[in-house]
Scaffold this motif. Sequence first.
Motif, PDB file in Angstrom:
ATOM      1  N   UNK A 155      -2.638  22.411   2.730  1.00 50.53           N
ATOM      2  CA  UNK A 155      -4.071  22.642   2.947  1.00 50.53           C
ATOM      3  C   UNK A 155      -4.512  24.110   2.940  1.00 50.53           C
ATOM      4  N   UNK A 156      -3.827  25.016   3.631  1.00 54.36           N
ATOM      5  CA  UNK A 156      -4.310  26.408   3.600  1.00 54.36           C
ATOM      6  C   UNK A 156      -4.396  26.969   2.184  1.00 54.36           C
ATOM      7  N   UNK A 157      -3.464  26.545   1.321  1.00 55.57           N
ATOM      8  CA  UNK A 157      -3.483  26.966  -0.079  1.00 55.57           C
ATOM      9  C   UNK A 157      -4.644  26.328  -0.822  1.00 55.57           C
ATOM     10  N   UNK A 158      -4.800  25.011  -0.697  1.00 61.33           N
ATOM     11  CA  UNK A 158      -5.875  24.323  -1.423  1.00 61.33           C
ATOM     12  C   UNK A 158      -7.238  24.921  -1.084  1.00 61.33           C
ATOM     13  N   UNK A 159      -7.438  25.201   0.196  1.00 58.47           N
ATOM     14  CA  UNK A 159      -8.754  25.610   0.667  1.00 58.47           C
ATOM     15  C   UNK A 159      -8.978  27.118   0.623  1.00 58.47           C
ATOM     16  N   UNK A 160      -7.884  27.893   0.619  1.00 60.70           N
ATOM     17  CA  UNK A 160      -8.048  29.325   0.796  1.00 60.70           C
ATOM     18  C   UNK A 160      -7.748  30.204  -0.395  1.00 60.70           C
ATOM     19  N   UNK A 161      -7.116  29.643  -1.441  1.00 59.88           N
ATOM     20  CA  UNK A 161      -6.734  30.506  -2.564  1.00 59.88           C
ATOM     21  C   UNK A 161      -7.937  30.869  -3.428  1.00 59.88           C
ATOM     22  N   UNK A 162      -8.047  32.149  -3.747  1.00 59.94           N
ATOM     23  CA  UNK A 162      -9.103  32.603  -4.659  1.00 59.94           C
ATOM     24  C   UNK A 162      -8.595  33.783  -5.485  1.00 59.94           C
ATOM     25  N   UNK A 163      -7.327  33.725  -5.891  1.00 55.58           N
ATOM     26  CA  UNK A 163      -6.736  34.820  -6.643  1.00 55.58           C
ATOM     27  C   UNK A 163      -7.128  34.813  -8.108  1.00 55.58           C
ATOM     28  N   UNK A 164      -6.723  35.857  -8.798  1.00 52.29           N
ATOM     29  CA  UNK A 164      -7.061  35.998 -10.217  1.00 52.29           C
ATOM     30  C   UNK A 164      -6.205  35.107 -11.104  1.00 52.29           C
ATOM     31  N   UNK A 165      -4.925  34.962 -10.747  1.00 56.27           N
ATOM     32  CA  UNK A 165      -4.054  34.115 -11.564  1.00 56.27           C
ATOM     33  C   UNK A 165      -4.258  32.647 -11.210  1.00 56.27           C
ATOM     34  N   UNK A 166      -4.257  31.804 -12.214  1.00 60.80           N
ATOM     35  CA  UNK A 166      -4.331  30.370 -11.980  1.00 60.80           C
ATOM     36  C   UNK A 166      -2.975  29.884 -11.481  1.00 60.80           C
ATOM     37  N   UNK A 167      -2.969  29.205 -10.335  1.00 55.22           N
ATOM     38  CA  UNK A 167      -1.723  28.676  -9.768  1.00 55.22           C
ATOM     39  C   UNK A 167      -1.546  27.234 -10.214  1.00 55.22           C
ATOM     40  N   UNK A 168      -0.432  26.970 -10.888  1.00 55.37           N
ATOM     41  CA  UNK A 168      -0.072  25.614 -11.325  1.00 55.37           C
ATOM     42  C   UNK A 168       0.968  25.101 -10.340  1.00 55.37           C
ATOM     43  N   UNK A 169       0.724  23.942  -9.733  1.00 55.64           N
ATOM     44  CA  UNK A 169       1.609  23.462  -8.671  1.00 55.64           C
ATOM     45  C   UNK A 169       1.782  21.951  -8.710  1.00 55.64           C
ATOM     46  N   UNK A 170       2.835  21.491  -8.028  1.00 57.32           N
ATOM     47  CA  UNK A 170       3.099  20.066  -7.861  1.00 57.32           C
ATOM     48  C   UNK A 170       3.008  19.726  -6.383  1.00 57.32           C
ATOM     49  N   UNK A 171       4.038  19.019  -5.876  1.00 62.29           N
ATOM     50  CA  UNK A 171       4.248  18.786  -4.448  1.00 62.29           C
ATOM     51  C   UNK A 171       3.275  17.794  -3.823  1.00 62.29           C
ATOM     52  N   UNK A 172       2.000  18.078  -3.881  1.00 66.86           N
ATOM     53  CA  UNK A 172       0.991  17.185  -3.297  1.00 66.86           C
ATOM     54  C   UNK A 172       0.431  16.274  -4.377  1.00 66.86           C
ATOM     55  N   UNK A 173       0.660  14.950  -4.260  1.00 63.27           N
ATOM     56  CA  UNK A 173       0.103  14.045  -5.270  1.00 63.27           C
ATOM     57  C   UNK A 173      -1.396  14.267  -5.428  1.00 63.27           C
ATOM     58  N   UNK A 174      -1.833  14.331  -6.664  1.00 60.31           N
ATOM     59  CA  UNK A 174      -3.250  14.631  -6.907  1.00 60.31           C
ATOM     60  C   UNK A 174      -4.180  13.555  -6.337  1.00 60.31           C
ATOM     61  N   UNK A 175      -3.633  12.365  -6.098  1.00 62.52           N
ATOM     62  CA  UNK A 175      -4.422  11.316  -5.447  1.00 62.52           C
ATOM     63  C   UNK A 175      -4.950  11.794  -4.091  1.00 62.52           C
ATOM     64  N   UNK A 176      -4.211  12.718  -3.467  1.00 60.31           N
ATOM     65  CA  UNK A 176      -4.642  13.261  -2.172  1.00 60.31           C
ATOM     66  C   UNK A 176      -5.653  14.397  -2.323  1.00 60.31           C
ATOM     67  N   UNK A 177      -5.880  14.824  -3.550  1.00 60.98           N
ATOM     68  CA  UNK A 177      -6.794  15.939  -3.795  1.00 60.98           C
ATOM     69  C   UNK A 177      -8.123  15.495  -4.386  1.00 60.98           C
ATOM     70  N   UNK A 178      -8.073  14.450  -5.222  1.00 60.22           N
ATOM     71  CA  UNK A 178      -9.339  13.980  -5.812  1.00 60.22           C
ATOM     72  C   UNK A 178      -9.333  12.484  -6.120  1.00 60.22           C
ATOM     73  N   UNK A 179      -8.526  11.743  -5.360  1.00 67.69           N
ATOM     74  CA  UNK A 179      -8.498  10.275  -5.440  1.00 67.69           C
ATOM     75  C   UNK A 179      -8.212   9.766  -6.849  1.00 67.69           C
ATOM     76  N   UNK A 180      -7.361  10.498  -7.575  1.00 74.21           N
ATOM     77  CA  UNK A 180      -6.942  10.082  -8.914  1.00 74.21           C
ATOM     78  C   UNK A 180      -5.564  10.669  -9.172  1.00 74.21           C
ATOM     79  N   UNK A 181      -4.749   9.973  -9.977  1.00 67.41           N
ATOM     80  CA  UNK A 181      -3.428  10.493 -10.344  1.00 67.41           C
ATOM     81  C   UNK A 181      -3.507  11.498 -11.490  1.00 67.41           C
ATOM     82  N   UNK A 182      -4.705  11.718 -12.002  1.00 68.77           N
ATOM     83  CA  UNK A 182      -4.877  12.695 -13.083  1.00 68.77           C
ATOM     84  C   UNK A 182      -4.699  14.115 -12.545  1.00 68.77           C
ATOM     85  N   UNK A 183      -4.478  15.049 -13.462  1.00 67.82           N
ATOM     86  CA  UNK A 183      -4.340  16.452 -13.080  1.00 67.82           C
ATOM     87  C   UNK A 183      -5.601  16.922 -12.351  1.00 67.82           C
ATOM     88  N   UNK A 184      -5.386  17.688 -11.284  1.00 71.13           N
ATOM     89  CA  UNK A 184      -6.487  18.190 -10.462  1.00 71.13           C
ATOM     90  C   UNK A 184      -6.813  19.627 -10.860  1.00 71.13           C
TER      91      UNK A 184
END
Length: 221
Positions: free
Chosen positions: A160-189
């Motif tokens: 959560x601190x990463x999801x809600x707090x990151x605002x860096x210049x580089x785009x962060x590509x990550x796994x770990x947390x199923x996207x279903x928990x981020x936007x209620x879909x298994x598609x890329x978030x």
Amino acid sequence: MSDMHGQIDAFNALLDKVNFTMEEDLLFLLGDYVDRGQDPRAVIKKARALEKQGAIPLKGNHEDMMEKALAGEDTQAVLHWAANGGAQTLSSYGLSMKKVYNDIQNHALELPEDLQQDLQWVQHLNIYAETENYFFVHAGVDPEKPFDETDEETFLWIRTPFFEGYHGDKTVIFGHTPTMNLHESSDVYFGTNNIIGIDGGCVFGGQLNCLELPSKTVYTV
């Protein structure tokens, strides 16, 4: 690609679908090859073969649990790993969690050679990789710290601190947390704050995703 979790059939199917070729593509694998799925050993074997073709495999928190349990020979770490799907990994190497736990307790752990070699590979995996525009990591980054001052546990476990707090210049590509928990879909978030989550929760009945960059084309199985 990320979070194969022993799903070797989906892993192979997705590689076929994207038509990965070592001459034309640079493949980043963001960890969690082991645990929960039907054949973690086969996924590690495939990841190691891809690495020899130029792919860049990174460590996930499940490899971290595996390493702490087996290389550290720590019974508490074994219990933690067991609670997170480690039995399926050991089973794919012909071992049981109970035997490993008892062997560690009795200071008599002897691993089969193929597991020893894969464990050594796990121990030497990089935690992150970066290019000019992208930062690749298993779980995320500490939004309050520079990358080079962030501890390994954060890269492997943060949510959560990463999801809600990151605002860096580089785009962060990550796994770990199923996207279903981020936007209620298994598609890329695709987060609005320069983060892209690719764990489709395949082992939980979702899908395995591959994100192509810089086009942001997504392939799934």
